[in-house]
Design a protein around this motif. Structure first.
Motif, short mmCIF file in Angstrom:
data_model
loop_
_atom_site.label_atom_id
_atom_site.label_comp_id
_atom_site.label_asym_id
_atom_site.label_seq_id
_atom_site.Cartn_x
_atom_site.Cartn_y
_atom_site.Cartn_z
N ALA A 28 1.10 -1.28 -0.03
CA ALA A 28 0.07 -0.10 -0.17
C ALA A 28 1.19 1.27 -0.08
O ALA A 28 1.99 1.09 0.23
CB ALA A 28 -0.69 -0.25 1.31
N LYS A 29 0.13 2.40 -0.24
CA LYS A 29 0.86 3.60 -0.33
C LYS A 29 0.96 4.10 1.04
O LYS A 29 0.02 3.91 2.07
CB LYS A 29 0.41 4.63 -1.09
N PHE A 30 1.89 4.87 1.69
CA PHE A 30 2.20 5.55 3.03
C PHE A 30 2.67 6.90 2.76
O PHE A 30 3.59 7.13 2.18
CB PHE A 30 2.97 4.46 3.87
N THR A 31 1.91 7.63 3.59
CA THR A 31 2.49 9.11 3.77
C THR A 31 2.05 9.73 4.84
O THR A 31 1.41 8.88 5.78
CB THR A 31 1.89 10.00 2.73
N ALA A 32 2.59 10.80 5.15
CA ALA A 32 2.36 11.47 6.51
C ALA A 32 2.07 12.80 6.60
O ALA A 32 2.32 13.43 5.35
CB ALA A 32 3.70 11.48 7.46
N LEU A 33 0.95 13.43 7.11
CA LEU A 33 0.68 14.73 7.40
C LEU A 33 1.03 15.26 8.59
O LEU A 33 0.83 14.90 9.66
CB LEU A 33 -0.93 14.85 7.12
N TYR A 34 1.49 16.63 8.42
CA TYR A 34 1.96 17.22 9.55
C TYR A 34 1.29 18.42 9.83
O TYR A 34 0.98 19.52 9.00
CB TYR A 34 3.48 17.91 9.31
N LEU B 251 1.89 21.05 11.57
CA LEU B 251 2.45 22.47 11.57
C LEU B 251 3.16 22.64 10.13
O LEU B 251 3.91 23.60 10.19
CB LEU B 251 3.66 22.20 12.47
N SER B 252 2.91 21.83 9.07
CA SER B 252 3.56 22.17 7.91
C SER B 252 2.40 22.08 6.83
O SER B 252 1.47 21.50 7.06
CB SER B 252 4.41 20.68 7.44
N GLN B 253 2.62 23.15 5.91
CA GLN B 253 1.50 23.27 5.10
C GLN B 253 1.70 22.68 3.55
O GLN B 253 0.81 22.53 2.86
CB GLN B 253 1.35 24.75 4.54
N TYR B 254 3.10 22.12 3.54
CA TYR B 254 3.16 21.37 2.38
C TYR B 254 2.78 20.22 2.08
O TYR B 254 2.72 19.54 0.87
CB TYR B 254 5.09 21.27 2.36
N HIS B 255 2.09 19.56 3.22
CA HIS B 255 1.51 18.20 2.93
C HIS B 255 0.05 18.13 2.97
O HIS B 255 -0.45 17.30 3.08
CB HIS B 255 2.02 17.30 4.07
N ARG B 256 -0.47 19.52 2.74
CA ARG B 256 -1.73 19.47 2.65
C ARG B 256 -2.31 19.74 1.25
O ARG B 256 -3.17 20.68 1.16
CB ARG B 256 -2.34 20.81 3.46
N GLN B 257 -1.61 19.19 0.36
CA GLN B 257 -1.95 19.69 -1.03
C GLN B 257 -2.53 18.18 -1.76
O GLN B 257 -2.21 17.26 -1.10
CB GLN B 257 -0.65 19.95 -2.02
N THR B 258 -3.52 18.53 -2.67
CA THR B 258 -3.97 17.36 -3.18
C THR B 258 -3.00 16.46 -3.83
O THR B 258 -3.14 14.97 -3.82
CB THR B 258 -4.95 17.57 -4.23
N GLU B 259 -1.96 16.78 -4.21
CA GLU B 259 -0.82 16.23 -4.73
C GLU B 259 -0.31 14.96 -4.00
O GLU B 259 0.33 13.85 -4.57
CB GLU B 259 0.10 16.88 -5.54
N VAL B 260 -0.63 15.20 -2.77
CA VAL B 260 -0.20 13.89 -1.78
C VAL B 260 -0.73 12.47 -1.99
O VAL B 260 0.46 11.50 -1.93
CB VAL B 260 -0.43 14.49 -0.29
N GLU C 179 6.68 18.46 -1.44
CA GLU C 179 5.64 18.38 -0.53
C GLU C 179 6.15 18.53 0.96
O GLU C 179 5.21 18.05 1.92
CB GLU C 179 4.95 17.12 -0.62
N GLY C 180 7.30 18.94 1.17
CA GLY C 180 7.86 18.98 2.40
C GLY C 180 8.45 17.56 2.82
O GLY C 180 8.75 17.43 3.86
N ASN C 181 8.45 16.69 1.99
CA ASN C 181 8.86 15.23 2.42
C ASN C 181 10.49 15.35 2.12
O ASN C 181 10.79 15.97 1.31
CB ASN C 181 8.49 14.10 1.61
N GLU C 182 11.17 14.66 2.93
CA GLU C 182 12.63 14.50 2.78
C GLU C 182 12.93 13.31 1.94
O GLU C 182 12.49 12.41 1.73
CB GLU C 182 13.53 14.18 4.03
N TYR C 183 13.95 13.63 0.70
CA TYR C 183 14.19 12.41 -0.32
C TYR C 183 15.78 12.56 -0.52
O TYR C 183 16.21 13.68 -0.24
CB TYR C 183 13.31 12.76 -1.35
N PRO C 184 16.27 11.45 -0.99
CA PRO C 184 17.75 11.67 -1.11
C PRO C 184 18.12 12.66 -2.33
O PRO C 184 17.45 12.80 -3.45
CB PRO C 184 18.17 10.33 -1.42
N ILE C 185 19.22 13.15 -1.96
CA ILE C 185 19.74 14.11 -3.21
C ILE C 185 20.19 13.32 -4.16
O ILE C 185 19.87 13.70 -5.57
CB ILE C 185 20.91 15.12 -2.43
N HIS C 186 20.87 12.11 -4.09
CA HIS C 186 21.03 11.32 -5.09
C HIS C 186 19.94 10.41 -5.51
O HIS C 186 18.96 10.41 -4.78
CB HIS C 186 22.23 10.26 -4.75
N SER C 187 20.17 9.77 -6.61
CA SER C 187 19.01 9.09 -7.28
C SER C 187 18.72 7.62 -6.53
O SER C 187 17.77 6.84 -7.06
CB SER C 187 19.01 8.90 -8.70
#
Length: 1505
Positions: free
Chosen positions: A913-919, A921-930, A1015-1023
């Motif tokens: 399944a998909k998994f994500t987090a909503l914060y 105190l953060s506005q970047y995760h309140r978008q439909t694109e999540v 979206e305010g999520n952390e992702y690796p700089i490398h691929s």
């Protein structure tokens, strides 16, 4: 004849009362009491008794009808009933002498004889003589009762001679006695009975009475009765005794001395007085009058009795005293009320300490009179004192009489008031301090009485200072807090155990077994035990919760108005209305636009270059597009400009869209950050809905030849960002162009802006079309738990903040519609937001394309509810898990949040399944694109989901009872496919359970390697993608196996679905070649995480097995073959059971199962409840149940294997739906026998297994190595010492010690309490000896290694075969010396203790033999799966018995003792042959031998065996 028929009249007697009479000279100034005696006898009532009867009469009175010129009085008659019930009538005559009040000489009458002669007359005659009542009657006869002497004549039958024994008045007793003697001589001549009545004995002179008795004793048959007319003592006895003398047939009365009779009479009076006073005390109104009260009470027996004994006058006096007491009590209470109310008045008028601290009472009174509130508190009366006025009756007037303030009591109240003001601040401080003291006392439990706590705070400074009332008030407040908290925690615990409650159908009622299961699980919880003293409240909460579970509605939701359904409806009703209204205003003027205002956003001059290119293609800023001319107003903005946000908000420019141009990864990232800032500024700071919904278009600039190799990467990244932003992406067209921008790109971008503007207008005012716009392409259900610590608008913000959000159809108050670009088309998505309890009905009955399951990472109950709900969801439906918390930092700073987020990610990994987090105190995760990737996944699987739904609906309507695999409408077992090649060892592709767009936070040490995405999520700089396999291994989950392409194979045996996951456990670690399977799903539908190893504990195992639930035996292939052979179905069996039709279906069809069969976390969690509910069962019970179930055919539940967990592993073996012919049964038995032989070889190589973990809590003591629990100074573990000391002090003689099982809950509680505080007192806990004994055994059972090392078991076995006893004991002693020093000390301590227990065998019936039976499995921890070991069990038990018997020899250099055998007369076995002999006759069949041999062993209370 008529006379004979008349009833006989009662006998009638006439009694003449005589005594000293005459003038005052003869008798003194008072009589001897003849009249009073007659009065009391004839009219005994107190009101009819007259103490004064004069003999001095006027001539008129003497001649009246009462006296009738006679010197005797007729007192009337009395009817008496004797003890024998015979009535008689007694007429009373008093012989006296009346004195003329003029001459003071006797009146002249017809009879001129002297008194002595006249008194002895036996016949009296007086015509029309009336009955005498009292002196007042004389002359007023008409006012009294008039009764004549019968027939005017009477014959005297006896005489009552009265002698006054009081002091007398001017009378000598000797003269009276002389007169009496003469009178007696005359009376005796009449031959009539005579009784002497000693009168006035209440004033008796003792020697007078003695002389009377002496006088009587000299006479024959003369009886003396001591009487008192005043107190009505022995009066009736006189006459009764005289009647008996006249009628010998009557019983002779007992003559009672005066003092005794007086006491009896006074007791009657006292009793009557008490009753009357109680009766009077019922009158509570002091205004009551005697007349009113007496009329009410006159028929009351207590009232009448008192009136008869004491009279109305005394009764009235008693009543008057009571009324006065009531009045004084009323005044006292009013005064007390006033005094008590005075402090409140003073608090109102003189509340300022600075004003009154130095004032006298008089000064304070003057100050109060000046206060405006004076009249409301006090009243000034015209008359004083206040208690003599009618103010006392004004009970509704609570004002205090002002004159009362002049009393000392009032002044004292004032002084106390001043002191109160001074100490109040201190008191408040001390109350709070005491409250903090209570907060620190951990053992105060909800519902605990104050009396049980007070002893622990008596020395507290704050407690000593404050009053008892304050103490109780503070404690009551503390109790309310902890009770409320305990109830909340209990309710939260129920939600955490949601799997317990949501495994049955809705609208049902739980069975008794289900209730027992629930109580068994919850009883182990501290939060359940916390309400032990409030058991009714706890049961009520549980029943209320169960009622809600089975009948869930938003009206009955336990969260009340915080129900998610209610909040969602309210929020959607307000938000969608405002949203639609705002859009109507925003886009109304944009329907038919001729001028297009555009921002162009770019970096390093790209924006200006695009603007120049557009102007080049325009004519005077007019651009031709699709046959229409548009005026363009372009505003290029550099993304690096510090005035970026300011440039976007100008009052003169209203943009219709924004072109975002990029030509590198760096510029793309920069553009993404800028868009995020713009949207955040618009939606949260400026609250600008127009700019928040501004359409963006991403445009990729053409590359030079030198960098064109990066074009595919830029295209891919640009498309990804466009998907997130839900905006068009304009790619570089095919071909070679010399310029950076192409006309086709510009036109495509303009069309996108115009389409977005038109769409926004259409959402507000949709135009009718052939296809109803409300029809959704996808139906998504978002579930959230009621009461989660986040607002509903947080989880709805990704939708409500979107410009493509609109209201759903009318009547769908909890739904909204999204218009989103998914793939290449715009789709309509219906999002229904429900609570979990409302979602259950949707899950069962309605078509849902996907679930978004939201849970709070701060709340275990939220995760528990998610697990319970997700377990029953079909695994064909995509799921998005959403964890909600405050910020990303919570993951690193809070272990509980980290655990719940990790669990959510882990479940998502297991079920793909998909998994994500909503914060919050953060506005970047309140978008439909999540949720964009999730929507895409749902769209891809839409056809499969709908096909499955329709298929299930068809099966539901066509299902008959002949179906051998009955399935529920929404779920069934899943058929799996397995890899078939040994070389299939290629690892799965890198996979992140939360998708490419959102990941869980990395470890703190890796933070530098990550950056925030859009979206305010952390992702690796490398691929390199995040690898989650290490995380999976930490949860004991083997990595997924990449499946090979599936090829249909013929003649395939079908497995029971309940065993497939178990078989995967072996395949997961041993991917060797397996028998082929018929594929039931196409390769594209097979998830890469489907084929996980399943916990081994799904197979039934004995308690001796290791508890490593994911362990796989070394010879995994053989074990799998065993299970596989047990469940393989031949072709004939398939045909008989209806499998041919199912096997012939299309290879692409996949029967849906449920996620709980796909996730080890979900499955094992539910299964753990079964283990816990059956953990208290004894071994005998467990074995009996298991053995009984093996006898019949058992089909495991396909819908939920947990419904029959005892035999889950046998679901495919004895399932009649799979096989039922005798030939297959015989094959199974032969293969089982062969397998046992193979297992025998295997177990020789296998090391002994670790003990199963019985605790359901973390412990830093129990289960630890023995070496970690001791020190050189304290070589014995403290817990062992405490238990042994407790047993030896309190229960050494307890019958069945170590054999009788203690309460398991108490055993666990002992260990839990010791975990928290090593200094606990077992005596204070109030536990039983058997519970402590069980906890002690559990301690040794939980050790990582047995107390007797495995390495010495073989030596002990060999030594026990030595025939010579002495030699055998010395060899055993040498083996004991090989123990590790720590083990040796503890073993010595335990054996010594058991030796002491065995010495009390006469009372506890626990001999060394019995103790060894109970203890040897604990100390040696056997492997009961080893058949060879089972044959030596008696030897091992005998070894422990020897250690106990010869304790002094082994450890204290004592002598060898002859072991007594109090049970049997024969000596104990002395050689190995005798030891083993009891096991020989068993000869059990190989497949069942371990279980049956085990049943011969005694039940172990701790479940060690």
């Amino acid at each position: 004849m008529m006379a004979k028929n008349k009833e006989p009249r009662p006998p009638s007697y006439a009694v003449s009362v005589v005594g000293l009479s005459g003038t005052e000279k003869d008798k003194g100034n008072c009589g001897v009491g003849k009249s009073c005696l007659c009065n009391r006898f004839v009219r005994s009532k107190a009101d009819e008794y007259y103490p004064e009867h004069t003999s001095v009469l006027s001539t008129i009175d003497f001649g009246g009808r009462v006296v009738n010129n006679d010197h005797f009085l007729y007192w009337g008659d009395v009817t008496q009933s004797g003890e024998d019930g015979i009535e008689c009538r007694i007429h009373v005559i008093e012989q006296t002498e009346f004195i003329d009040d003029q001459t003071f000489l006797p009146h002249r009458s017809t009879n001129l004889q002297p008194y002595i002669k006249r008194a002895a007359a036996s016949k009296l005659q007086s015509a029309e003589k009336l009955m005498y009542i009292c002196t007042d009657q004389l002359g007023l006869e008409q006012d009294f009762e008039q009764k004549q002497m019968p027939e005017g004549k009477l014959s005297i039958d006896g005489f009552l001679l009265c002698i006054d024994v009081s002091q007398g008045c001017n009378r000598k007793f000797d003269d009276q006695l002389k007169f009496v003697n003469n009178l007696y001589i005359q009376l005796s001549k009449s031959k009539k009975p005579i009784i002497i009545a000693a009168t006035k004995c209440d004033e008796c002179v003792d020697h007078y009475l003695r002389e009377v008795q002496a006088f009587a004793s000299n006479k024959k048959n003369l009886v003396v009765v001591e009487t008192s007319a005043r107190f009505n003592v022995n009066v009736e006895t006189c006459f009764t005794a005289l009647v008996q003398m006249m009628d010998k047939t009557r019983g002779k009365p007992k003559i009672i001395p005066y003092l005794d009779a007086y006491k009896t009479q006074r007791q009657l009076v006292v009793t009557a007085t008490d009753k009357f006073e109680k009766l009077v005390q019922t009158v509570r109104d002091y205004h009551a009058t005697w007349k009113t009260v007496s009329n009410k009470l006159k028929n009351h027996p207590d009232y009448e009795e008192y009136i008869n004994l004491e009279g109305t006058k005394k009764a009235r006096n008693t009543f008057s005293k009571h009324i006065e007491q009531l009045k004084q009590e009323h005044i006292r209470k009013r005064k007390e009320e006033y005094i008590n109310a005075l402090p409140r008045a003073l608090n109102t008028l003189l509340s300022n300490l600075d004003e009154v601290e130095h004032l006298t009472w008089a000064e304070a009174l003057k100050l109060m009179e000046k206060r405006p509130d004076f009249q409301s508190c006090f009243v000034v009366l015209e008359k004083t004192p206040w208690d003599e006025t009618d103010h006392i009756d004004k009970v509704n007037d609570r004002r205090i009489p002002f004159d009362l303030l002049t009393t000392l009591e009032a002044e004292k109240v004032y002084q106390n008031h001043v002191q109160h003001l001074i100490s109040e601040k201190r008191r408040v401080e001390m109350k709070e301090k005491f409250k903090k003291t209570l907060d620190k006392i951990q053992f105060i439990s909800p519902g605990q009485p104050w009396e049980e706590v007070i002893c622990f705070v008596v020395d507290d400074e704050a407690f000593k200072y404050i009053t008892d009332a304050d103490s109780k008030e503070v404690y009551g407040r503390h109790q309310r807090e902890i009770v409320e908290k305990a109830k909340e925690e209990f309710q939260e615990m129920l939600f955490e155990h949601s799997e317990l409650f949501y495994d049955l159908d809705l609208n049902a009622t739980p069975s008794s077994d289900k209730m027992s299961e629930i109580h068994a699980v919850l009883s182990e919880e501290p939060r359940y035990k916390a309400l032990q003293k409030l058991a009714p409240d706890r049961e009520s909460l549980l029943l209320k919760h169960i009622g809600f579970v089975y009948h869930p509605t938003k009206e009955t939701c336990l969260s009340g108005q915080n129900c998610t359904d209610i909040k969602v409806e309210q929020l959607l009703a307000n938000s969608l209305l405002q949203l639609d209204h705002g859009r109507s205003n925003l886009y109304h003027d944009s329907a038919n636009i001729d001028k297009v205002n555009l921002f162009i956003l770019g970096k390093d001059g790209l924006a200006q270059e695009l603007a120049n290119e557009i102007r080049t293609q325009s004519t005077d800023d007019e651009y031709a597009l699709d046959g229409k001319i548009y005026e363009l107003d372009l505003r290029p903005v550099d993304a690096k400009s510090p005035y970026l946000l300011t440039q976007f908000w100008t009052s003169t420019f209203k943009p219709h869209g924004c072109f975002c141009v990029f030509n590198s990864i760096e510029s793309l990232n920069f553009i993404g950050e800028c868009i995020a800032k713009i949207r955040a500024e618009a939606s949260q700071i400026r609250r600008d809905k127009y700019m928040a919904n501004l359409p963006f278009t991403l445009i990729l600039a053409n590359q030079r030849d030198s960098v064109s190799k990066n074009l595919p990467i830029l295209r891919h990244q640009g498309q990804q960002l466009a998907n997130k932003l839900q905006c068009p992406f304009v790619d570089v067209p095919a071909g070679t162009y010399p310029r950076k921008f192409n006309e086709t790109q510009i036109k495509q971008a303009l069309r996108g802006v115009l389409e977005a503007v038109k769409h926004n207008f259409d959402v507000v005012s949709p135009v009718p079309t052939i296809k109803d716009l409300s029809e959704a392409d996808l139906r998504i259900v978002m579930c959230a738990m009621c009461g989660d610590p986040f607002s509903v608008d947080l989880i709805l913000s990704p939708f409500l903040d979107s410009h493509s959000c609109s209201a759903a159809q009318a009547g769908q108050n909890n739904s909204l519609m999204l218009d989103k670009i998914i793939g290449e088309k715009r789709r309509r998505i219906q999002i229904t937001i429900l609570s979990y309890h409302s979602s259950i009905g949707v899950r069962k009955d309605e078509l849902v394309h996907g679930y978004i399951l939201v849970y709070s990472a701060k709340r275990k109950a939220s995760m528990g509810m998610l697990r319970a709900f997700l377990s029953e969801v079909q695994d064909t439906i995509p799921v998005q898990l959403v964890a909600v918390t405050d910020s990303q930092a919570d993951f690193f700073e809070n272990e509980a949040i980290k655990e719940l987020m990790t669990e959510g990610e882990h479940i998502a990994t297991e079920i793909t399944a998909k998994f994500t987090a909503l914060y919050s105190l953060s506005q970047y995760h309140r978008q439909t694109e999540v949720f964009t990737l999730f929507f895409s996944d749902v769209l891809e699987k839409k056809s499969m989901i709908e096909s499955s739904y329709m298929s299930d609906s068809t099966r539901e309507t066509t299902h008959t009872s002949e179906d051998v695999f009955p399935r529920s409408p929404r779920g069934s077992s899943l058929d799996y496919n397995y890899p078939d090649s040994e070389d299939d060892t290629e690892g799965p592709p890198p996979y992140s359970p939360i998708g490419d767009d959102v990941r869980l936070l990395p470890a703190p040490s890796d933070r530098s390697k990550y950056r925030l995405d859009l979206e305010g999520n952390e992702y690796p700089i490398h691929s390199t993608p995040l690898n989650c396999h290490d995380h999976e291994r930490n949860h004991k989950v083997p990595p997924p196996i990449k499946p090979k392409p599936l090829v249909p194979r013929a003649n395939v045996k079908k497995l029971d679905p309940n065993l497939l996951k178990t078989i995967e456990a072996g395949i997961g670690k041993n991917p060797r070649k397996q028998p082929s399977r018929v594929p039931v799903a196409p390769p594209e539908d097979v998830d890469q995480s489907d084929n996980y190893a399943e916990p081994l504990d799904t197979i039934f195992k004995h308690k001796g097995f290791a508890d490593d639930i994911y362990a796989v035996p070394e010879d995994s292939q053989n074990r799998i073959i065993k299970v596989r052979n047990s469940v393989v179905i031949n072709t004939q069996g398939e045909e008989e059971n209806g499998f041919t039709d199912r096997m012939s279906k299309s290879h692409g069809e996949r029967r849906p199962s449920k996620y709980k069969y796909k996730s080890k976390t979900l499955f094992s969690k539910a299964k753990s409840y079964y283990r816990r509910t059956h953990s208290d069962a004894s071994d005998d019970e467990a074995f009996t149940t298991s053995k009984t179930k093996r006898k019949g055919r058992h089909r495991g539940s396909e819908e939920d294997p947990l419904l029959s967990p005892v035999e889950t592993w046998k679901g495919g073996i004895d399932n009649p739906a799979i096989t039922s012919d005798q030939e297959l049964d015989d094959k199974k038995m032969r293969k089982k026998t062969q397998k046992v032989k193979e297992d025998k070889k295997l177990k020789k190589k296998t090391k002994p297994l670790n003990p199963p973990i019985r605790r359901n809590w973390e412990s830093n003591y129990f289960g630890m190595p023995l070496q970690d629990l001791v020190t050189p100074e304290k070589p014995i573990p403290l817990f062992v010492e405490k238990c042994v000391q407790f047993i030896e002090d309190t229960g050494l003689c307890t019958e069945g010690l170590y054999r009788v099982s203690g309460n398991k809950t108490d055993q666990d509680n002992i260990q839990k309490q010791f975990d928290q505080d090593h200094n606990i007192s077992l005596e204070a806990m109030g536990v039983t000896v058997n519970a402590v004994a069980g906890a002690l055994k559990a301690f040794f059972a939980d050790l990582p290694d047995p107390l007797i090392p495995y390495s010495l078991h073989q030596e002990l076995l060999e030594t026990s075969k030595i025939m010579d006893k002495t030699e055998r004991l010395h060899e055993l002693k040498e083996i004991v010396k090989k123990f590790h020093p720590v083990n040796y000390d503890v073993f010595k301590y335990v054996i010594t203790h058991l030796n002491r227990v065995s010495q009390q065998y006469k009372t506890n019936f626990m001999t060394a033999d019995n103790l060894s039976i109970c203890f040897w499995p604990t100390l040696m921890r056997p492997d009961f799966e080893n058949r060879e070991f089972l044959s030596t069990t008696k030897i091992h038990q005998s070894v422990i018995e020897t250690f106990i018997q010869q304790c002094q020899f082994f450890f204290y250099n004592g002598e060898i003792v002859e072991a007594p055998n109090p049970v049997a007369s024969q000596p104990p076995p002395s050689n190995a042959v005798q030891m083993v002999e009891p096991m020989v006759p068993l000869q059990l069949p190989p497949p069942l031998q371990p279980q049956l041999i085990q049943s011969q062993l005694p039940a172990d209370p701790l479940g060690i065996i």
